[in-house]
Design a protein around this motif. Structure first.
Motif, PDB file in Angstrom:
ATOM      1  N   GLY A  30      -4.417   7.264   3.203  1.00 21.30           N
ATOM      2  CA  GLY A  30      -4.272   5.821   2.995  1.00 21.30           C
ATOM      3  C   GLY A  30      -4.187   5.023   4.283  1.00 21.30           C
ATOM      4  N   PHE A  31      -3.509   5.594   5.286  1.00 20.22           N
ATOM      5  CA  PHE A  31      -3.334   4.871   6.555  1.00 20.22           C
ATOM      6  C   PHE A  31      -4.199   5.444   7.680  1.00 20.22           C
ATOM      7  CE2 PHE A  31       0.607   3.797   4.276  1.00 20.22           C
ATOM      8  CZ  PHE A  31       0.601   2.411   4.425  1.00 20.22           C
ATOM      9  N   ASP A  32      -5.025   6.415   7.354  1.00 23.69           N
ATOM     10  CA  ASP A  32      -5.941   7.033   8.326  1.00 23.69           C
ATOM     11  C   ASP A  32      -5.182   7.545   9.566  1.00 23.69           C
ATOM     12  OD1 ASP A  32      -8.333   7.944   9.256  1.00 23.69           O
ATOM     13  OD2 ASP A  32      -8.900   6.053  10.212  1.00 23.69           O
ATOM     14  N   ILE A  33      -4.200   8.357   9.300  1.00 16.45           N
ATOM     15  CA  ILE A  33      -3.395   8.941  10.382  1.00 16.45           C
ATOM     16  C   ILE A  33      -3.272  10.447  10.138  1.00 16.45           C
ATOM     17  CG2 ILE A  33      -2.017   6.884  10.914  1.00 16.45           C
ATOM     18  CD1 ILE A  33       0.218   8.133   9.124  1.00 16.45           C
ATOM     19  N   MET A  34      -2.811  11.172  11.163  1.00 15.55           N
ATOM     20  CA  MET A  34      -2.457  12.578  11.017  1.00 15.55           C
ATOM     21  C   MET A  34      -1.013  12.712  11.502  1.00 15.55           C
ATOM     22  SD  MET A  34      -3.275  15.700  10.219  1.00 15.55           S
ATOM     23  CE  MET A  34      -5.033  16.003  10.235  1.00 15.55           C
TER      24      MET A  34
ATOM     25  N   LYS B  51       0.839  -1.207   0.000  1.00 19.81           N
ATOM     26  CA  LYS B  51       0.000   0.000   0.000  1.00 19.81           C
ATOM     27  C   LYS B  51       0.878   1.263   0.000  1.00 19.81           C
ATOM     28  CE  LYS B  51      -3.654   0.610   3.059  1.00 19.81           C
ATOM     29  NZ  LYS B  51      -4.258   1.034   4.331  1.00 19.81           N
ATOM     30  N   TYR B  52       1.907   1.238   0.828  1.00 14.54           N
ATOM     31  CA  TYR B  52       2.841   2.374   0.946  1.00 14.54           C
ATOM     32  C   TYR B  52       3.530   2.628  -0.408  1.00 14.54           C
ATOM     33  CZ  TYR B  52       7.005   4.889   2.750  1.00 14.54           C
ATOM     34  OH  TYR B  52       8.010   5.793   2.982  1.00 14.54           O
ATOM     35  N   ALA B  53       4.012   1.562  -1.013  1.00 19.63           N
ATOM     36  CA  ALA B  53       4.696   1.695  -2.309  1.00 19.63           C
ATOM     37  C   ALA B  53       3.730   2.230  -3.379  1.00 19.63           C
ATOM     38  CB  ALA B  53       5.259   0.342  -2.731  1.00 19.63           C
TER      39      ALA B  53
END
Lengths: 231, 79
Positions: free
Chosen positions: B48-52, B6-8
């Protein structure tokens, strides 16, 4: 490397990668080293410096640590030009300086309008920086990124606001090249550099705004290659 | 799709580059990863990762590998 060392002093907010596009185009016999000002990228933990003399001597230490005994040159851009002037005229590193490139900075004898930018509120300060050109206005749409981008710029303008021109008779003691844009409001009275340099001084005009380098990396590299070949 | 894939994918889509250019990729190595590209990449990763992400992490995010290190250390994202 056996070539001439070229220490590059960036504009306000600049960092060690700001001149990579130009540095990739200079001749093999030139070793470009872009100074990392305190408080950014690899030097983030060192913190920002806000006083001009302290900032100047931090840059001098950065250069001195990397000197290898070969001849060297300085290239300053905007704020970096002021530092270049002081390092060269006060011989703050050593006496092997061959050439000084002064970019995007006009007369130092009188205070620049941009020295007042540091006291502006954030929005007004940003507007002034945008007016200088070379700023990707898409960054304005994200306040968090705008703050990240503007923080080093604002700190460096605080340094610039602390600068006071001192005419003690000492001049740049090597040849110099001044590169500027006629349309840059920070390049007023550009020919005043004649009075600040003992060596031969040449002028090159290019571009449409303060950050003309961003559209003229190849021309800048060509001038550097030409001048340092003869140095 | 695991987190590394996902990151790539976020990198490849943001910068429009193939997978074989990801290893060792650093900030400003390519024209697409400039200050605006960085802004877009961080926005894509946050979505994509639901972070802040914290400001320090955004500034420290200087390469493909460093990004994984930051996400793993500070946001509990396993690769």
């Amino acid at each position: 490397m056996d070539g001439i060392q070229l220490f590059i002093l960036p504009f306000a907010g600049g960092n060690s990668s700001s001149f990579d596009d130009m540095n990739s185009l200079v001749n093999a016999g030139i070793d470009p080293i872009t100074v990392e000002y305190s408080g950014r990228l690899s030097r983030r933990k060192d913190g920002y410096i806000l006083k001009y003399e302290e900032f100047l001597f931090d840059v001098v230490r950065f250069i001195t640590k990397r000197r290898n005994g070969n001849p060297w040159a300085l290239l300053g851009y905007s704020l970096g030009s002021v530092l270049t002037y002081d390092i060269a005229r006060r011989a703050l590193v050593d006496d092997m300086l061959q050439h000084a490139f002064i970019c995007a900075r006009g007369d130092l004898n009188s205070a620049s309008i941009s020295q007042g930018y540091a006291g502006l509120k954030d929005e007004e300060f940003t507007r002034k920086i945008v007016e200088l050109g070379g700023f990707d206005e898409r960054l304005l749409n994200d306040k968090r990124f705008l703050k990240i981008y503007m923080e080093p710029v604002q700190n460096d303008y605080a340094v610039w606001s602390d600068y006071v021109f001192c005419d003690d008779g000492r001049k740049i003691h090597c040849d110099a090249t001044v590169i500027y844009s006629e349309k840059d409001p920070l390049c007023a009275n550009i020919r005043a550099w004649d009075g600040l340099c003992d060596g031969i001084i040449d002028y090159y005009e290019m571009g449409e705004n303060h950050f003309f380098i961003r559209d003229h990396y190849a021309e800048m590299a060509e001038i550097i290659n030409s001048k340092l070949r003869r140095a | 799709m695991n987190n590394k894939e996902k990151y790539a994918k976020l990198f490849m889509e943001t910068f429009e580059i193939p997978e074989d250019e990801l290893t060792g990729l650093k900030y400003q190595d390519i024209p697409a990863w400039d200050s605006v590209g960085h802004m877009n990449l961080i926005a894509a990763i946050e979505d994509g990762f639901d972070i802040m992400m914290d400001t320090d992490d955004i500034i420290d995010f200087s390469s493909f590998e460093k990004g994984m290190e930051i996400l793993s250390s500070n946001y509990d994202i396993e690769f």
